[in-house]
Design an enzyme around this catalytic site. Structure first.
Site: not given
Ligand SMILES: NC(=O)c1ccc[n+]([C@@H]2O[C@H](COP(=O)([O-])OP(=O)(O)OC[C@H]3O[C@@H](n4cnc5c(N)ncnc54)[C@H](O)[C@@H]3O)[C@@H](O)[C@H]2O)c1
Length: 576
Positions: A325, A347, A389, A431, A441, A446, A450, A453, A457, A470
């Site tokens: 939990r 999130k 972003e 942020k 939200e 918040r 978007n 976005h 999406h 993204h």
């Molecule tokens: N929780 C939230 O509020 C929120 C907000 C936006 C996105 N997300 C989520 O985040 C994800 C996307 O995040 P992302 O773009 O970081 O993708 P990711 O975590 O898949 O990273 C992208 C790629 O970069 C590599 N990588 C990351 N840091 C590195 C570094 N310093 N050196 C070398 N390689 C590195 C990773 O291994 C991966 O191959 C999605 O799943 C999305 O849904 C969540």
């Protein structure tokens, strides 16, 4: 510029943390004098502190305390043990910070209570702790003061350490960190850190605090923050084991450094590495992580450390939120998107085949440690995507940040440490502000995040999340939102142009050719059906000023999406 170490050390912390005894040991080691604000008060007043409390009340005592502190702060080559409540006054903090190095001696309430019982308590706290349930009083008082203790230049965790060891740590911290730390006399003010662009040097202070309804936690943003990861966890009150979750791209670059820092700070650290890529963000992987945590006998209070991009942050966050939990979660974001967006705001989720992020929770972390230097190994396309972003946050919230992005784009793209750190810090702060105001939200605040976005999406869904990263989708989505805004008389044409120019300067796309606009539109309509209300568009009125509109005509949406997909070069319904 040569930097000198300050010739005053102030020890803060709750009663029972050993301030007076440690002050004497440190003073002996440095050849200085030890002072104690409680002793000064009693000498000046000619009465004991319990008498002052009883006869004149706490308010008078606090005045005398500030006078005593001022007297101590006027001297050099002194180590000053301060009263446990002294940090609550901004004036007192300023007196200490101006030319003094401030070290907090930290301890668990149970340990402090045991020491106080054994020693008979200190003069200041005795009146405050009188009455039933003293341990409860300690917990409550300490919790109230904790945000102020946390402002110290350095914290020594005293549980399990003998007084000589604590004194050694104090001397070591003074030698290593004090010259740099004391340069800003307002650093203990509790105000958000100065984010003047161009200042990227480590400060040892959080870039900001997230003050959400459900939790308050610091976000550190530094170039090279990883080496102090373990220290930061301890400062946040964590101890015991740290279970690090990462992906294989990130792990082979930063895994060892993270483990070493955690172990050096006394954590029992281990790791689980998942394959890089969104496919790992699943219930199947979460199950494997649960089994691993069970095999490691993870307990409440053990930390889960998410070392990686947003994928790892979401997956590890989801696992931490649900195992037992909830285990304390520490984000160590390594992609630009994770640094400025995913790691802040609580999130967490995993994907189902039906849709992304379908199973999740709001679960705030205990701490975020952002090492901006990790961006140097991020693949170029991921980095570019992350800038979308950053540009978005500037457009919706911060005129100065937008100007910095425009002026320093070349330095930012080559990751010049100072300006990159400052820009990431500023984004994190923005942020954090929004999330603090509207954690779940519910107020609409918040929702402004978007911006861009809605179309993004649609494009992502239409391409099964394969064609675009993204941030790329968000860039195209912002172009579409600006077009819609312009057509509706909301967004000035010059702003549409300015936005296009800044996105292009970071190498971001404005179109996503090859995506089927009809599929993207269908995905938008599905969004609307699922939410049960009209799509709320975030439109830009000016830099830093957004408006929410749910009356965007379908024809405008269709036109914008077709243009985004490169299939409507000529605007429909217009000539030339
Ligand atoms: N929780 C939230 O509020 C929120 C907000 C936006 C996105 N997300 C989520 O985040 C994800 C996307 O995040 P992302 O773009 O970081 O993708 P990711 O975590 O898949 O990273 C992208 C790629 O970069 C590599 N990588 C990351 N840091 C590195 C570094 N310093 N050196 C070398 N390689 C590195 C990773 O291994 C991966 O191959 C999605 O799943 C999305 O849904 C969540």
């Amino acid at each position: 510029m040569t930097m000198h170490r300050p010739r005053r050390i102030f020890l803060t912390g709750f009663s029972g943390s050993g301030k007076s005894a440690v002050a004497r040991l440190v003073a002996a080691a440095l050849g200085w004098r030890a002072l104690d604000t409680d002793d000064i008060i009693e000498q000046r007043a000619g009465r004991s502190i319990p008498d002052i409390f009883a006869q004149d009340g706490e308010a008078r005592f606090r005045e005398l305390e500030t006078e005593a502190l001022r007297e101590a702060a006027g001297q050099v080559d002194v180590v000053v043990a301060t009263g446990g409540g002294i940090v609550q006054s901004a004036a007192n903090r300023r007196l200490m910070a101006d030319g003094g190095f401030v070290i907090c001696l930290e301890g668990q309430p149970e340990v402090l209570w045991r020491r106080l019982r054994e020693a008979g308590g200190s003069a200041t706290e005795r009146p405050l702790l009188a009455g039933p349930d003293p341990l409860g009083r300690i917990r409550a008082l300490k919790a109230r003061r904790q945000p102020f203790y946390a402002l110290a230049d350095y914290t020594v965790h005293t549980d399990g350490l003998g007084l000589p060891q604590v004194a050694e740590e104090v001397v070591r911290a003074w030698r290593r960190l004090s010259a740099q730390a004391v340069r800003d006399p307002d650093r203990l003010s509790g105000e958000p850190a100065d984010t003047t662009m161009g200042e990227g040097a480590p400060t040892g202070r959080p870039a900001c605090w997230v003050n959400a309804e459900s939790a308050r936690y610091p976000v550190y943003v530094e170039w090279g923050a990883l080496v102090r990861l373990g220290e930061r966890l301890r400062e946040a009150g964590l101890s015991g084991a740290a279970h690090v979750i990462s992906d294989d791209h990130v792990w082979h670059r930063y895994g060892e450094a993270a483990l070493a820092s955690l172990r050096q700070a006394g954590f029992e650290a281990d790791s689980y590495v998942v394959p890089a890529g969104e496919a790992s963000k699943s219930l199947t992987t979460a199950s494997l992580l649960y089994e691993w945590l069970a095999s490691r006998r993870a307990e409440r209070g053990h930390a889960v450390v998410a070392l990686g991009g947003g994928m790892v942050g979401d997956l590890a966050g989801f696992t931490a939120a649900t195992y037992l939990r909830g285990l304390p979660l520490v984000h160590v974001p390594t992609s630009l998107l994770a640094m400025v967006d995913a790691s802040i705001g609580g999130k967490v989720a995993v994907d189902l085949r039906e849709a992304k992020n379908l199973v999740g929770a709001f679960y705030q972390s205990r701490l975020v440690v952002t090492d901006v230097s990790a961006l140097t190994t991020l693949p170029a396309r991921e980095l570019t995507s992350g800038w979308a972003e950053v540009v978005k946050q500037a457009l919706i919230m911060d005129r100065d940040l937008l100007s910095t992005l425009e002026a320093r784009v070349a330095d930012l793209c080559r990751l010049e440490p100072e300006v990159t750190t400052a820009v990431v810090r500023r984004n994190v702060e923005l942020k954090a502000q929004v999330v603090s105001e509207d954690e779940r939200e519910t107020t609409g605040r918040r929702t402004i995040l978007n911006y861009g976005h809605t179309v993004a999406h649609g494009l992502e869904a239409a391409s099964d999340y394969e064609a675009l990263l993204h941030g790329e989708a968000v860039a195209v989505g912002m172009v579409a939102a600006a077009e819609i805004g312009r057509e509706m008389g909301v967004t000035p044409a010059v702003l549409v142009e300015r936005q296009a120019a800044v996105l292009a300067s970071f190498g971001l796309p404005w179109q996503a050719p090859g995506i089927d606009p009809e599929r993207a539109l269908a995905a938008l309509a599905l969004d609307k059906k699922v939410s049960g209300r009209a799509v709320r568009w975030v439109l830009l009125e000016d830099v830093g000023r957004t408006v929410l509109r749910d009356d965007v005509p379908a024809t405008l949406v269709r036109q914008a999406v077709r243009r985004a997909c490169g299939t409507a070069e000529k605007r429909e319904g217009r000539r030339g």
